[in-house]
Design a protein around this motif. Sequence first.
Motif, PDB file in Angstrom:
ATOM      1  N   SER A   1       1.394 -39.769  52.228  1.00 50.37           N
ATOM      2  CA  SER A   1       2.184 -38.667  51.655  1.00 50.37           C
ATOM      3  C   SER A   1       1.334 -37.395  51.545  1.00 50.37           C
ATOM      4  N   ASP A   2       0.086 -37.548  51.093  1.00 55.47           N
ATOM      5  CA  ASP A   2      -0.816 -36.389  50.944  1.00 55.47           C
ATOM      6  C   ASP A   2      -1.032 -35.693  52.288  1.00 55.47           C
ATOM      7  N   THR A   3      -1.338 -36.488  53.297  1.00 57.28           N
ATOM      8  CA  THR A   3      -1.736 -35.891  54.578  1.00 57.28           C
ATOM      9  C   THR A   3      -0.530 -35.354  55.363  1.00 57.28           C
TER      10      THR A   3
ATOM     11  N   GLN B   1      -3.014 -34.397  42.502  1.00 59.98           N
ATOM     12  CA  GLN B   1      -3.960 -35.064  41.591  1.00 59.98           C
ATOM     13  C   GLN B   1      -5.025 -35.838  42.364  1.00 59.98           C
ATOM     14  N   GLY B   2      -4.637 -36.458  43.470  1.00 62.89           N
ATOM     15  CA  GLY B   2      -5.597 -37.272  44.227  1.00 62.89           C
ATOM     16  C   GLY B   2      -5.872 -38.594  43.540  1.00 62.89           C
ATOM     17  N   PRO B   3      -6.638 -39.458  44.198  1.00 60.63           N
ATOM     18  CA  PRO B   3      -6.807 -40.833  43.712  1.00 60.63           C
ATOM     19  C   PRO B   3      -7.992 -41.037  42.766  1.00 60.63           C
ATOM     20  N   TYR B   4      -8.738 -39.987  42.457  1.00 60.80           N
ATOM     21  CA  TYR B   4     -10.004 -40.220  41.752  1.00 60.80           C
ATOM     22  C   TYR B   4      -9.977 -39.857  40.268  1.00 60.80           C
ATOM     23  N   TYR B   5      -8.784 -39.674  39.703  1.00 66.13           N
ATOM     24  CA  TYR B   5      -8.714 -39.427  38.248  1.00 66.13           C
ATOM     25  C   TYR B   5      -9.035 -40.737  37.529  1.00 66.13           C
TER      26      TYR B   5
ATOM     27  N   ASN C   1     -19.394 -37.239  47.199  1.00 63.54           N
ATOM     28  CA  ASN C   1     -19.061 -38.596  46.745  1.00 63.54           C
ATOM     29  C   ASN C   1     -18.553 -38.599  45.304  1.00 63.54           C
ATOM     30  N   TYR C   2     -17.525 -39.397  45.052  1.00 67.44           N
ATOM     31  CA  TYR C   2     -17.033 -39.600  43.680  1.00 67.44           C
ATOM     32  C   TYR C   2     -17.667 -40.866  43.108  1.00 67.44           C
ATOM     33  N   ASP C   3     -17.907 -40.856  41.783  1.00 68.85           N
ATOM     34  CA  ASP C   3     -18.434 -42.045  41.100  1.00 68.85           C
ATOM     35  C   ASP C   3     -17.615 -43.294  41.431  1.00 68.85           C
TER      36      ASP C   3
ATOM     37  N   TYR D   1     -17.501 -30.326  50.115  1.00 70.42           N
ATOM     38  CA  TYR D   1     -16.325 -30.836  50.856  1.00 70.42           C
ATOM     39  C   TYR D   1     -16.548 -32.322  51.120  1.00 70.42           C
ATOM     40  N   TYR D   2     -15.482 -33.058  51.399  1.00 71.55           N
ATOM     41  CA  TYR D   2     -15.611 -34.489  51.721  1.00 71.55           C
ATOM     42  C   TYR D   2     -14.365 -34.951  52.476  1.00 71.55           C
ATOM     43  N   PRO D   3     -14.454 -36.076  53.174  1.00 67.86           N
ATOM     44  CA  PRO D   3     -13.281 -36.570  53.893  1.00 67.86           C
ATOM     45  C   PRO D   3     -12.422 -37.480  53.021  1.00 67.86           C
ATOM     46  N   VAL D   4     -11.114 -37.472  53.226  1.00 70.78           N
ATOM     47  CA  VAL D   4     -10.268 -38.509  52.629  1.00 70.78           C
ATOM     48  C   VAL D   4     -10.584 -39.807  53.375  1.00 70.78           C
ATOM     49  N   PRO D   5     -10.229 -40.962  52.800  1.00 70.02           N
ATOM     50  CA  PRO D   5     -10.571 -42.216  53.495  1.00 70.02           C
ATOM     51  C   PRO D   5      -9.917 -42.305  54.884  1.00 70.02           C
TER      52      PRO D   5
ATOM     53  N   ASN E   1     -10.956 -33.621  56.279  1.00 72.17           N
ATOM     54  CA  ASN E   1     -11.754 -33.089  55.162  1.00 72.17           C
ATOM     55  C   ASN E   1     -10.973 -32.240  54.168  1.00 72.17           C
ATOM     56  N   ARG E   2     -11.445 -32.330  52.924  1.00 73.33           N
ATOM     57  CA  ARG E   2     -10.980 -31.448  51.858  1.00 73.33           C
ATOM     58  C   ARG E   2     -12.116 -30.472  51.541  1.00 73.33           C
ATOM     59  N   PRO E   3     -11.813 -29.188  51.316  1.00 75.12           N
ATOM     60  CA  PRO E   3     -12.873 -28.252  50.925  1.00 75.12           C
ATOM     61  C   PRO E   3     -13.402 -28.615  49.535  1.00 75.12           C
ATOM     62  N   GLY E   4     -14.615 -28.134  49.206  1.00 79.02           N
ATOM     63  CA  GLY E   4     -15.199 -28.405  47.896  1.00 79.02           C
ATOM     64  C   GLY E   4     -14.252 -27.954  46.776  1.00 79.02           C
ATOM     65  N   HIS E   5     -14.111 -28.810  45.766  1.00 82.29           N
ATOM     66  CA  HIS E   5     -13.199 -28.467  44.659  1.00 82.29           C
ATOM     67  C   HIS E   5     -13.560 -29.282  43.433  1.00 82.29           C
ATOM     68  N   ILE E   6     -13.171 -28.756  42.290  1.00 80.90           N
ATOM     69  CA  ILE E   6     -13.330 -29.488  41.034  1.00 80.90           C
ATOM     70  C   ILE E   6     -11.936 -29.614  40.423  1.00 80.90           C
ATOM     71  N   HIS E   7     -11.604 -30.834  40.000  1.00 76.63           N
ATOM     72  CA  HIS E   7     -10.253 -31.101  39.470  1.00 76.63           C
ATOM     73  C   HIS E   7     -10.213 -30.857  37.965  1.00 76.63           C
ATOM     74  N   MET E   8      -9.057 -30.473  37.487  1.00 76.49           N
ATOM     75  CA  MET E   8      -8.819 -30.446  36.044  1.00 76.49           C
ATOM     76  C   MET E   8      -7.360 -30.621  35.700  1.00 76.49           C
TER      77      MET E   8
ATOM     78  N   ALA F   1      -7.160 -31.147  54.339  1.00 70.35           N
ATOM     79  CA  ALA F   1      -6.430 -32.278  54.939  1.00 70.35           C
ATOM     80  C   ALA F   1      -5.173 -32.635  54.162  1.00 70.35           C
ATOM     81  N   VAL F   2      -5.085 -32.247  52.878  1.00 72.67           N
ATOM     82  CA  VAL F   2      -3.898 -32.614  52.088  1.00 72.67           C
ATOM     83  C   VAL F   2      -3.109 -31.367  51.648  1.00 72.67           C
ATOM     84  N   PHE F   3      -3.447 -30.206  52.208  1.00 73.58           N
ATOM     85  CA  PHE F   3      -2.665 -28.971  51.990  1.00 73.58           C
ATOM     86  C   PHE F   3      -2.643 -28.531  50.526  1.00 73.58           C
TER      87      PHE F   3
HETATM   88  C1  BEZ Z   1      -8.941 -35.653  45.958  1.00 76.96           C
HETATM   89  O1  BEZ Z   1      -9.037 -34.471  45.868  1.00 76.96           O
HETATM   90  O2  BEZ Z   1      -9.624 -36.252  45.175  1.00 76.96           O
HETATM   91  C2  BEZ Z   1      -8.043 -36.299  46.979  1.00 76.96           C
HETATM   92  C3  BEZ Z   1      -6.742 -35.865  47.106  1.00 76.96           C
HETATM   93  C4  BEZ Z   1      -5.908 -36.459  48.046  1.00 76.96           C
HETATM   94  C5  BEZ Z   1      -6.396 -37.478  48.849  1.00 76.96           C
HETATM   95  C6  BEZ Z   1      -7.712 -37.901  48.726  1.00 76.96           C
HETATM   96  C7  BEZ Z   1      -8.552 -37.307  47.790  1.00 76.96           C
END
Ligand code: BEZ
Length: 297
Positions: A75-77, A111-115, A166-168, A199-203, A220-227, A253-255
């Motif tokens: 769905s994201d991609t 939100q992405g998967p890493y919350y 990398n995420y924890d 920046y990092y790649p989605v799986p 890839n996703r550009p560098g970002h910090i979530h909140m 990669a996820v717009f």
């Molecule tokens: C993220 O930003 O953490 C993320 C969002 C969508 C897919 C994979 C990672």
Amino acid sequence: MNPSNENELTLAVLERLEGATDPRFAQIMASLIKHLHAFLRDVDLKPDEWMNGIQFLTAVGQACTDKRQEFILLSDTLGASMMVVMLDQARALAQGRTGAKATEATEATVQGPYYWEGAPEQPLGANIAEGVAGEPTFYSGRITDTSGKPLQGALLDIWSGDGEGNYDMQIEGAEMAARARIRTDEQGRYWYWSIQPSYYPVPVDGPVGRMLGGMGRHPNRPGHIHMMVSAPGHVPVTTHLFVANSPYIDSDAVFGVRPSLIVDYEKHPAGKAPDGRVMDQPYWSAHYDFCLAPRQA
Ligand code: BEZ
Ligand code: FE
């Protein structure tokens, strides 16, 4: 009625919704059927292509575990998650609209998967990424409502990957890192230290990765910090701040990139930082003011 051509087939499937008791479900299914049939006709789908599609969706399901949600990644991609985020925020803000506003509410993104729920509460000024790889960054700004009134005690629930992408959570058994909940002071201000995320790649080791490859897309996703930003009586927002000069800032990669969420990270030499901390190495600063819409009474 038994259909005798493609048009009648679509009508016949739609007619079978007559017994649906939930009108919203019936509306969603009717639209899905119409668009699905239109898509199949548009591309004139061949039986072997239909089977490839079935096998792909089966593989997406099989790749899901309690830690991995390949359907959400799909769905994201495909931009579907971001479409739902945009529609949802537009609806929430339209419902809460009470008249003239000085500022628009901060825009939402995926939100992405890493919350990870339950990040530690940290005081203002804390370094939330102690020991995390990456260049130190001083984050600051204010949280106000849409009329510009500072929101005291508003909550920033923050998470990011490290300076190497990398995420924890991606490391089996790892503890929380680069995560915290921070509350604003009486003037609605916040400030804390973390790192500049990379920046990092989605799986890409599953069927969605193969799909991206087939489409000729990078992951890839550009560098970002979530909140997640919230305050009592206000519409919360799940968002990111994006690093302005990051690779992939124009091709997430996820717009998820929205121009209003791109922040210039400013580089500083070692020395005294804005909060009085003395830095023995160069550091970055990123400033951003968040804005929450009041909830309709
Ligand atoms: C993220 O930003 O953490 C993320 C969002 C969508 C897919 C994979 C990672
Ligand atoms: Fe992320």
